[in-house]
Design an enzyme around this catalytic site. Structure first.
Site, PDB file in Angstrom:
ATOM      1  N   CYS A  31       0.912  -1.097  -0.008  1.00 26.88           N
ATOM      2  CA  CYS A  31      -0.009  -0.025   0.055  1.00 26.88           C
ATOM      3  C   CYS A  31       0.817   1.260   0.013  1.00 26.88           C
ATOM      4  CB  CYS A  31      -0.944  -0.038   1.115  1.00 26.88           C
ATOM      5  SG  CYS A  31       0.111   0.165   2.726  1.00 26.88           S
ATOM      6  N   TYR A 171      -5.917 -13.303  -4.320  1.00 24.01           N
ATOM      7  CA  TYR A 171      -5.316 -12.958  -3.085  1.00 24.01           C
ATOM      8  C   TYR A 171      -6.206 -13.458  -1.912  1.00 24.01           C
ATOM      9  CZ  TYR A 171      -4.238  -9.471   0.742  1.00 24.01           C
ATOM     10  OH  TYR A 171      -3.707  -8.776   1.894  1.00 24.01           O
ATOM     11  N   ASP A 267       3.329  -9.845   9.319  1.00 22.17           N
ATOM     12  CA  ASP A 267       4.039 -10.088   7.957  1.00 22.17           C
ATOM     13  C   ASP A 267       4.975  -8.715   8.091  1.00 22.17           C
ATOM     14  OD1 ASP A 267       4.518 -10.591   5.554  1.00 22.17           O
ATOM     15  OD2 ASP A 267       2.949  -9.252   4.296  1.00 22.17           O
TER      16      ASP A 267
END
Ligand code: ADP
Ligand code: SF4
Length: 685
Positions: A31, A171, A267
């Protein structure tokens, strides 16, 4: 310098279904706070990555339907054909440099806020919307909803191909997509063929892969991004359990597996909580169950660590979000053998804060990030000097060092005077604190670059006075003298000094960083709300002291929700046995106890303590600036044509802001003054 042959393996081409990646450097989806709202900015940022040598450059998550609206967060959008031109800007920018463009199609399901579209969210089963405590629920999908979802995904894949993408993602990662929600037993309580057994829960993902292959698979590679572990133990997907089975069931269906841990905070762990390569234990099984290429991440900045991942058969591609943000030219630098020019990510997650605040991405190490289009900044190319002025930069913190580095790169003569024996200012101090060692990279990258330049000189242990500046002979003076933590407790909650904070049992962060140990028990008063209060509490606890952290906020290190760290920070303090008192302001200290007041009721309580560490606000070191302003006549007579303050001495802020200020000055000091915005804007219509 020629490339070391041991890195050759990183530059081998790798086939991904019908397309060929020119090397193993893979910018995975990330992002950026620009997305569909700022398509030119987004395209330029991605194009720079391609120019820097990444073989694959991906979008962030791209919403495929209005019922997947994640407002106020700004991601990509592919709702209909009208979104194609914006995405085509990116594919063109990426293709211009011979890279492959990848798109991560997403339906966010119950994570959709739909605050903009006002659609009803959908999920495998009825479930409360988890995002931001929004008072809404997602409804359980029926069979026609599942058919519709597959239709939307297929249509988005076809549109993605028309926009020029080479790789199309299905995804199922981060707990953020419908395909993953169907895999999770806690969110999928269905009793039909899409729920219950693993085979049933994986059905939708299988169908999405089949649909996407059928729609675009002849020309585009189809990638699956999937979470291999949620770090929830047997309450979630585990790499030793169902994740292995899921990937085993679908092993050869996609053209590429993009694997990582979930959720996003796990993550993208910061360097405070995880080392380079930290995902290896979770993802290493994947290559044993598929022959398809595998990409994974782990904040890889060291080419040797990357080679090791490939040689040991852990990964086929070195995936990177943050390392590609900190240095978009990382692959080219490895290719050229310029390893010490790599601007290594420090793992601070300031980049992530752009997403959470819906503003263009920023980076502590790379001040050009997010500024590629609007200011025309390139991370490597910089206009040459426009004059012969010599510069005196006072202060070698992040701001002064970045300013000196860039002025030096432009070809100016630069002198840097630093009062302290050590360079780096606050990063040198703070990098000695628990978990912050990687922050020294902010200093080290810049010093390394400066040391290669003949035209930049640094003088350590040189505390500069007005008289010396006047004598020095530099035409332009840049003050980067930083700031110091206030001792009086003034901050957000207290706009006047706290009674008793002038005593000897009150310590500032600088006192603690200088090695002073306060008498125990100690209260850390955190009215700063970023990382430092909690880090100091951790340091003092590690020294064996009884520590209580008191904060007027409702959480410890409240701002770190924007860097994905808040949960981990509060958990760590609790695990260390640090007491935490939230929603309390400290109003006085008598040397033996503080008075803490509830921020809601004002109700007071006494807390016994031998000392207080106050982390509230910083005072700019502006004495030199004020003295030079007062001596304007002498300054002019000395031939000095400009005096500017940058970074923390102007207004204390983040390290990222200080680096940015240094960079901006060096780029723009010779621009004409204007009251108009100094950057391009993406205006509607
Ligand atoms: P920033 O984040 O703005 O770069 P820092 O506080 O990290 O600020 O760094 C400021 C640096 O300036 C410190 O290393 C400090 O020692 C140095 N400094 C402050 N005043 C002077 C001075 N008069 N002469 C030389 N160096 C100074
Ligand atoms: Fe790395 Fe911090 Fe830059 Fe993000 S902001 S890329 S974590 S240095």
């Amino acid at each position: 310098m020629p490339r070391d042959p041991r890195f050759d393996i990183l530059f081998e081409p790798v086939k991904i279904g019908p397309v060929l990646a020119k090397n193993r450097f893979y910018q995975v989806p990330h992002c950026n706070g620009m997305g569909h709202a700022k398509p030119h900015s987004h395209a330029a940022m991605r194009g720079i990555k391609a120019e820097g040598g990444w073989a694959v450059v991906s979008t962030e998550e791209v919403e495929i339907h209005p019922s997947s609206d994640v407002a106020p967060y700004i991601e990509g959008r592919l709702w209909d054909d009208r979104d194609l031109p914006a995405l085509a800007l990116m594919t063109a920018a990426v293709h211009e440099h011979g890279a492959l463009a990848a798109i991560e199609l997403v339906h966010s399901g119950m994570n959709s806020t739909n605050l903009y579209s006002r659609e009803v969210s959908i999920a495998p089963s009825h479930v409360a919307t988890p995002a931001n405590y929004i008072p809404a629920q997602a409804r359980a999908m029926d069979k026609s909803d599942i058919r519709a979802y597959r239709r939307w995904h297929r249509a988005a894949a076809l549109r993605a191909r028309r926009a020029g993408f080479d790789i199309v993602y299905v995804y199922a990662g981060h707990g953020l997509s419908l395909a993953m929600h169907f895999l999770q037993t806690r969110n999928n309580r269905r009793t039909d063929e899409y729920g219950g057994s693993l085979t049933n829960r994986v059905r939708l993902l299988r169908e999405l892969i089949e649909d996407t292959k059928e729609a675009v698979g002849a020309e585009c590679a189809v990638a699956v991004r999937i979470a291999v572990d949620e770090l929830l133990g047997d309450g979630g997907i585990e790499c030793g359990g169902e994740a292995r089975e899921v990937i085993g069931l679908l092993a050869e269906m996609p053209d590429l597996w993009d694997v990582n841990v979930s959720d996003w905070a796990h993550d993208s762990m910061t360097s405070r909580f995880a080392a380079e390569g930290y995902q290896e234990d979770f993802v290493r099984f994947v290559k044993s169950v598929t022959t398809k290429p595998v990409v994974g991440v782990g904040r890889f900045t060291s080419p040797d660590a990357m080679v090791s991942q490939i040689r040991r058969g852990v990964l086929d591609f070195i995936g990177a979000a943050r390392p590609s943000i900190a240095d978009p030219f990382l692959p080219n630098k490895v290719a050229a053998g310029d390893l010490d020019d790599i601007r290594e990510c420090i793992g601070c997650n300031v980049c992530v804060s752009g997403d959470f605040t819906s503003t263009p991405i920023r980076c502590t190490q790379n001040p050009t990030m997010g500024e590629e289009w609007r200011r025309g900044w390139h991370p490597e190319a910089i206009p040459p000097r426009t004059g012969d002025d010599a510069f005196l930069v006072v202060g070698a913190g992040p701001s002064g060092l970045e300013c000196a580095r860039l002025l030096g790169r432009r070809g100016y003569t630069v002198h840097v005077a630093e009062a302290a024996p050590l360079l780096g200012g606050r990063v040198t101090l703070e990098s000695s604190l628990p978990g912050l060692a990687a922050w020294a990279r902010v200093r080290d990258y810049r010093l390394n670059q400066i040391n290669k330049m003949q035209n930049v000189q640094i003088y350590r242990g040189s505390s500069v006075t007005v008289a010396q500046i006047l004598e020095f002979g530099a035409r332009r003076v840049v003050l980067a003298t930083g700031a110091r933590w206030r001792r009086d407790g003034v901050g957000r909650a207290n706009t006047r000094a706290i009674a008793g904070f002038d005593g000897t049992a009150v310590f500032t962060p600088e006192d603690i960083m200088a090695g002073r140990l306060p008498p125990a028990p100690v209260i850390v008063f955190d009215d700063d709300h970023y990382y430092l209060g909690a880090v100091l509490a951790e340091k003092l606890r590690a020294a064996g002291l009884a520590v209580t952290l008191v904060t007027p906020a409702a959480r410890v290190s409240a701002w770190t929700v924007n860097t994905l760290e808040q949960f981990a920070i509060q958990k760590r303090l609790l695990d260390l046995g640090i007491d935490i008192l939230m929603n309390r302001n400290i109003v006085d200290f008598d040397g033996g106890s503080v008075t803490a007041a509830c921020v809601f009721t004002g109700r007071r309580q006494a807390l016994a303590t031998a000392s207080v560490v106050t982390v509230t606000a910083r005072a700019p070191n502006e004495q030199l600036a004020e003295a030079l302003a007062a001596a304007a006549g002498d300054v002019q007579a000395a031939g000095i044509i400009s005096v500017n303050s940058i970074g923390d001495c102007l207004a204390p802020g983040t390290i990222a802001a200080a680096v940015y200020a240094g960079h901006r000055y060096a780029r723009e000091f010779d621009f004409p003054q204007s009251d108009l915005p100094g950057f391009r804007r993406e205006l509607p219509g």
